[in-house]
Design a protein around this motif. Structure first.
Motif, PDB file in Angstrom:
ATOM      1  N   PHE A  59       0.829  -1.204   0.000  1.00  0.00           N
ATOM      2  CA  PHE A  59       0.000   0.000   0.000  1.00  0.00           C
ATOM      3  C   PHE A  59       0.863   1.254   0.000  1.00  0.00           C
ATOM      4  CE2 PHE A  59      -1.813   3.410   2.584  1.00  0.00           C
ATOM      5  CZ  PHE A  59      -2.932   3.721   1.832  1.00  0.00           C
ATOM      6  N   TYR A  60       1.847   1.303   0.898  1.00  0.00           N
ATOM      7  CA  TYR A  60       2.678   2.502   0.982  1.00  0.00           C
ATOM      8  C   TYR A  60       3.567   2.658  -0.248  1.00  0.00           C
ATOM      9  CZ  TYR A  60       1.263   3.705   5.695  1.00  0.00           C
ATOM     10  OH  TYR A  60       0.537   4.102   6.777  1.00  0.00           O
ATOM     11  N   ASP A  62       2.676   1.760  -3.322  1.00  0.00           N
ATOM     12  CA  ASP A  62       1.774   2.317  -4.338  1.00  0.00           C
ATOM     13  C   ASP A  62       1.508   3.795  -4.084  1.00  0.00           C
ATOM     14  OD1 ASP A  62       1.645  -0.146  -5.501  1.00  0.00           O
ATOM     15  OD2 ASP A  62      -0.283  -0.693  -4.624  1.00  0.00           O
ATOM     16  N   THR A  63       1.309   4.130  -2.806  1.00  0.00           N
ATOM     17  CA  THR A  63       1.025   5.527  -2.465  1.00  0.00           C
ATOM     18  C   THR A  63       2.201   6.431  -2.801  1.00  0.00           C
ATOM     19  OG1 THR A  63      -0.470   4.847  -0.686  1.00  0.00           O
ATOM     20  CG2 THR A  63       0.382   7.099  -0.607  1.00  0.00           C
ATOM     21  N   GLN A  64       3.416   5.976  -2.469  1.00  0.00           N
ATOM     22  CA  GLN A  64       4.590   6.793  -2.751  1.00  0.00           C
ATOM     23  C   GLN A  64       4.796   6.977  -4.249  1.00  0.00           C
ATOM     24  OE1 GLN A  64       6.433   8.493  -0.540  1.00  0.00           O
ATOM     25  NE2 GLN A  64       4.938   7.787   0.958  1.00  0.00           N
ATOM     26  N   GLN A  66       2.400   6.932  -6.472  1.00  0.00           N
ATOM     27  CA  GLN A  66       1.320   7.816  -6.899  1.00  0.00           C
ATOM     28  C   GLN A  66       1.648   9.272  -6.613  1.00  0.00           C
ATOM     29  OE1 GLN A  66      -3.100   7.040  -6.034  1.00  0.00           O
ATOM     30  NE2 GLN A  66      -2.575   8.512  -4.446  1.00  0.00           N
ATOM     31  N   GLU A  67       2.309   9.538  -5.500  1.00  0.00           N
ATOM     32  CA  GLU A  67       2.607  10.906  -5.107  1.00  0.00           C
ATOM     33  C   GLU A  67       3.692  11.557  -5.965  1.00  0.00           C
ATOM     34  OE1 GLU A  67       1.132  12.886  -2.693  1.00  0.00           O
ATOM     35  OE2 GLU A  67      -0.368  11.282  -2.753  1.00  0.00           O
ATOM     36  N   ARG A  72      -1.902  12.478 -10.037  1.00  0.00           N
ATOM     37  CA  ARG A  72      -2.344  11.460  -9.082  1.00  0.00           C
ATOM     38  C   ARG A  72      -2.069  11.832  -7.634  1.00  0.00           C
ATOM     39  NH1 ARG A  72      -5.908   8.212 -11.653  1.00  0.00           N
ATOM     40  NH2 ARG A  72      -5.109   7.553 -13.681  1.00  0.00           N
ATOM     41  N   LYS A  74      -1.988  13.331  -3.948  1.00  0.00           N
ATOM     42  CA  LYS A  74      -3.060  13.772  -3.055  1.00  0.00           C
ATOM     43  C   LYS A  74      -2.543  14.597  -1.881  1.00  0.00           C
ATOM     44  CE  LYS A  74      -6.529  10.181  -3.963  1.00  0.00           C
ATOM     45  NZ  LYS A  74      -5.978   9.742  -5.226  1.00  0.00           N
ATOM     46  N   GLU A  75      -1.325  14.354  -1.444  1.00  0.00           N
ATOM     47  CA  GLU A  75      -0.768  15.101  -0.326  1.00  0.00           C
ATOM     48  C   GLU A  75      -0.463  16.541  -0.762  1.00  0.00           C
ATOM     49  OE1 GLU A  75      -0.387  14.187   2.773  1.00  0.00           O
ATOM     50  OE2 GLU A  75      -1.128  12.139   2.467  1.00  0.00           O
TER      51      GLU A  75
END
Length: 620
Positions: A59-60, A62-64, A66-67, A72, A74-75
């Motif tokens: 998960f992390y 994929d999130t990293q 994406q960022e 894409r 979100k932060e």
């Protein structure tokens, strides 16, 4: 020991898949070692814990990943960082601009056979002087006011104020000068520096940050803001006098000369989020001295590595010298940073509301006035007002606007070439000059030109915000600011004409059938909320049509709606009711359930959603 071959699955990422793979792995390679795969066994405890950790790591990861993508991310801090890296500086606020009229009384004196103003009593109001509204909203002047001078760029209007009843001659005159002001408040921050640190940084935390005014160290040296630290040349303006200009000819229309100046004391400012601005300084030797450089064949390209050929090198007019110091790092000094905060929708104040003057910095041009009583009367009688409402204030960029403007800004490479380049440039105008809420560009039409008017390459249709965040026609001041700003980026053979777009106000009436066992009022309220969101200003652009089928689909998804009987778009018109003055034939513009805009660029605005969205429940 021989290598052990195992069938390992590298594409498994979620908990269940990892868990099942671990079970299969154990059954295949350790059939006699472990056989208890019941949910409560110790072995399953460790397998599920491993699957849990693997799922979290996936998960992390994929999130990293994406960022790292602008579309894409979100932060908020990551979105701001991506915007900075691609050359776009987000606007965290937009401040309004107003024209302020100042009025000063002057006594009359005899000059020959005439009564003329006595300019010995004229006042000077410095740049950044503060005027304010009755509720304490401050505006700072963008230029100095000197009542003793008048020019085509800074005219002074003189009128007779009082007439002596005994002589019928003027006894006093009224001087009027106008200046632009932006809604802002000056704040000051100081930072101490000891030993030099390469690329040292400092942060300023402030809400509604507009811009940095200036930065000086304790020795009086100025630090200049640049787009990036590799830019070592800035534009500098100096007074146009016979000392500075050998071709001086008392030209009042050119009060300043524009020069290129190489600066080693420099910094770049980047927003990390809406409330945090980071200042980054260079890495050079603090003992380096400033130097002014004029581009010439000997210094353009100075510092190119490996004797690169100038013929194939891309040059920037603000960075034609290639160095690797990136400016100097402050050391053993204190920097004083002055900056402006303010803006927002509330800064769009009505006309004749900016009437208070902070007079502590105002002085007489003549320090030895003869009549102190008269001088005090003149000083106390200085007044000001804004004849037009302030406009341009707004909330700054939304997250989605930052993303879209970043993508558009990167493609333009700081030059306006395509129509979209001009749109992005207009939307990215610095906030102290006002905010353009909507922009639409199209090639000029020959038939639209007035007699004697020169054809332009591009017509730019614009709109602004009023105090309540509704659309309004941009003021002359706002359009002039935009025209000046775009001149820095347009191609030399481009001509741009800035025009007003049309605003067509609308209302929405809809009839729905509600499913049994649902409360009618609640379903209608939910439908109205969906309509309010759909017609929100941030979702609409100039020349965007209304697709009625989308409205039917939107309402059909509301819980409790069985079917939609009818949806009507109604034109709301009439300045007395607060709407636009422009009427529009909605029925005539509707083709195949699409309401098309007019040929002249316009935008549909649902100005008062609380009263202009009406829903009704009808029987089946």
């Amino acid at each position: 020991m021989a290598d052990i071959k195992r069938d390992i699955k590298y594409i498994n990422r979620d908990f269940n898949t990892l868990r099942n793979t671990l079970i299969s792995y154990t059954q295949n390679y350790f059939p006699d070692t472990f056989r208890d795969f019941s949910p409560t066994s110790v072995g399953m405890l460790f397998m599920e814990m491993s699957a849990y950790v693997g799922d979290i790591l996936s998960f992390y990861l994929d999130t990293q990943i994406q960022e790292t993508f602008t579309t894409r991310a979100k932060e908020t801090r990551n979105i701001f960082a991506l915007a900075n890296s691609m050359g776009y500086k987000p606007k965290v606020t937009s401040t309004s601009t107003a024209t302020i009229d100042f009025f000063q009384k002057l006594p009359a004196k005899t000059s020959g056979t005439e009564q003329v103003p006595d300019y010995d009593y004229t006042l000077t109001i410095p740049q950044n002087a503060i005027v304010s509204t009755a509720n304490g909203l401050n505006f700072s002047l963008t230029n100095k006011i000197d009542f003793s001078v008048s020019s085509s760029l800074d005219p002074t209007t003189v009128s007779i104020l009082e007439i002596d009843s005994g002589t019928d001659l003027p006894s006093s005159f009224l001087l009027k000068k106008s200046v632009k002001a932006i809604q802002s408040t000056i704040r000051v921050s100081t930072f101490n520096f000891n030993n030099p640190i390469k690329f040292d940084t400092r942060t300023i935390n402030a809400d509604k940050f507009i811009k940095i005014l200036d930065v000086f160290d304790s020795d009086g040296n100025q630090y200049y803001e640049v787009d990036n630290l590799s830019q070592d040349v800035v534009f500098d303006s100096i007074k146009n006098t016979n000392i500075n200009n050998p071709h001086y000819s008392n030209d009042s229309d050119v009060p300043f000369l524009l020069k290129l100046k190489q600066v080693q004391r420099r910094f770049c400012a980047k927003f990390q989020d809406r409330n945090t601005l980071q200042l980054q300084f260079g890495a050079g030797n603090p003992n380096d001295t400033d130097e002014k450089i004029t581009p010439n064949p000997n210094n353009v390209g100075l510092g190119l590595p490996f004797e690169n050929d100038k013929l194939t090198t891309a040059f920037s007019p603000v960075n034609f010298v290639f160095t690797n110091t990136y400016g100097i790092s402050p050391a053993n000094t204190t920097l004083t940073v002055r900056y402006l905060i303010g803006g927002g929708i509330e800064s769009n104040v009505p006309q004749n509301t900016i009437t208070s003057i902070q007079k502590s910095s105002i002085t007489f041009n003549n320090n030895s006035v003869s009549n102190t009583t008269l001088a005090n009367d003149i000083f106390g009688g200085l007044t000001c007002t804004n004849p037009l409402k302030a406009s341009g204030g707004g909330p700054g960029d939304t997250i989605e606007q930052i993303k879209q403007n970043t993508l558009g800004n990167f493609g333009s490479q700081l030059r306006a070439v395509t129509e979209q380049d001009y749109v992005i440039r207009a939307l990215s105008m610095p906030s102290e000059f006002g905010t353009i809420s909507k922009v639409f560009s199209q090639p000029s039409q020959i038939g639209e030109l007035n007699p004697g008017e020169t054809p332009s390459v591009l017509d730019l249709y614009t709109l602004g915000f009023d105090r309540e965040g509704k659309l309004q026609l941009p003021t002359t001041t706002l359009k002039q600011n935009l025209r000046t700003y775009l001149s820095q980026f347009r191609m030399i053979n481009d001509s741009v004409r800035i025009k007003n777009a049309y605003i067509v106000n609308i209302g929405v009436d809809f009839d729905i059938i509600v499913l049994p066992n649902f409360i009618n009022d609640r379903v209608v309220r939910d439908c109205i909320n969906e309509m309010r969101t759909y017609f929100g200003l941030s979702n609409w652009q100039i020349n965007e049509p209304i697709i009625l089928s989308e409205l039917f689909v939107l309402l059909s998804k509301v819980e409790g709606v069985q079917s939609i009987k009818d949806i009507k778009i109604i034109n709301k018109v009439g300045s007395n009711s607060g709407y636009s003055q422009y009427a529009y034939d909605i029925d005539g513009a509707t083709i195949n359930n699409v309401i098309y805009p007019s040929i002249d660029p316009m935008i549909f605005e649902l100005k008062y959603p609380n009263q202009d969205i009406k829903g009704r429940v009808v029987p089946l």
